[in-house]
Design a protein around this motif. Structure first.
Motif, short mmCIF file in Angstrom:
data_model
loop_
_atom_site.label_atom_id
_atom_site.label_comp_id
_atom_site.label_asym_id
_atom_site.label_seq_id
_atom_site.Cartn_x
_atom_site.Cartn_y
_atom_site.Cartn_z
N UNK A 10 44.35 35.52 29.13
CA UNK A 10 43.19 34.75 28.81
C UNK A 10 42.85 33.60 29.68
N UNK A 11 41.66 32.83 29.60
CA UNK A 11 41.47 31.68 30.08
C UNK A 11 41.38 31.63 31.71
N UNK A 12 40.82 32.70 32.26
CA UNK A 12 41.12 32.79 33.71
C UNK A 12 39.82 31.89 34.32
N UNK A 13 38.92 31.51 33.48
CA UNK A 13 37.64 30.43 34.09
C UNK A 13 37.42 30.88 35.52
N UNK A 14 36.93 32.16 35.70
CA UNK A 14 36.67 32.70 36.89
C UNK A 14 35.71 31.98 37.85
N UNK A 15 34.67 31.05 37.23
CA UNK A 15 33.72 30.27 37.81
C UNK A 15 34.41 28.87 38.32
N UNK A 16 35.36 28.60 37.87
CA UNK A 16 36.02 27.25 38.34
C UNK A 16 36.78 27.49 39.54
N UNK A 17 36.56 26.57 40.68
CA UNK A 17 36.94 26.53 41.89
C UNK A 17 37.87 25.49 42.23
N UNK A 18 38.44 24.81 41.42
CA UNK A 18 39.28 23.71 41.49
C UNK A 18 40.74 24.30 42.14
#
Length: 89
Positions: A10-18
């Motif tokens: 869970x919590x892959x946050x695919x749109x985060x690019x940090x």
């Protein structure tokens, strides 16, 4: 009796690019590959994106397919339950 092998993430946050988030996603696939982890099912319990950004990246499906491929899970055996960051309220 046969064994059912499954993976949950869970919590892959695919749109985060940090850097940390990208590294985590990359290392997940590397970790699974190096240990030759194979599963019958995969479950993602949400937060595929970071809600305030209001976008799913174009390669979201590809990234999820790559995780399933690494553990030999066919897409018909991949289940997603949306999390609080996956919906617009």
């Amino acid at each position: 009796m046969s064994t059912i092998r499954w993976i949950h993430f869970s919590d892959l946050h695919l749109n985060k690019s940090d850097v940390e988030t990208k590294l985590l996603r990359s290392q997940l696939k590397t970790y699974l590959k190096e240990r030759n982890i194979k599963c019958d099912y995969a479950f993602c319990s949400g937060d595929l994106r970071n809600a305030p950004d209001k976008v799913f990246p174009e390669d979201s499906v590809q990234q999820l397919k790559e995780i399933c491929d690494v553990v030999d899970v066919p897409l018909k055996n991949f289940f997603i339950v949306p999390g609080n960051h996956d919906i617009d309220r």
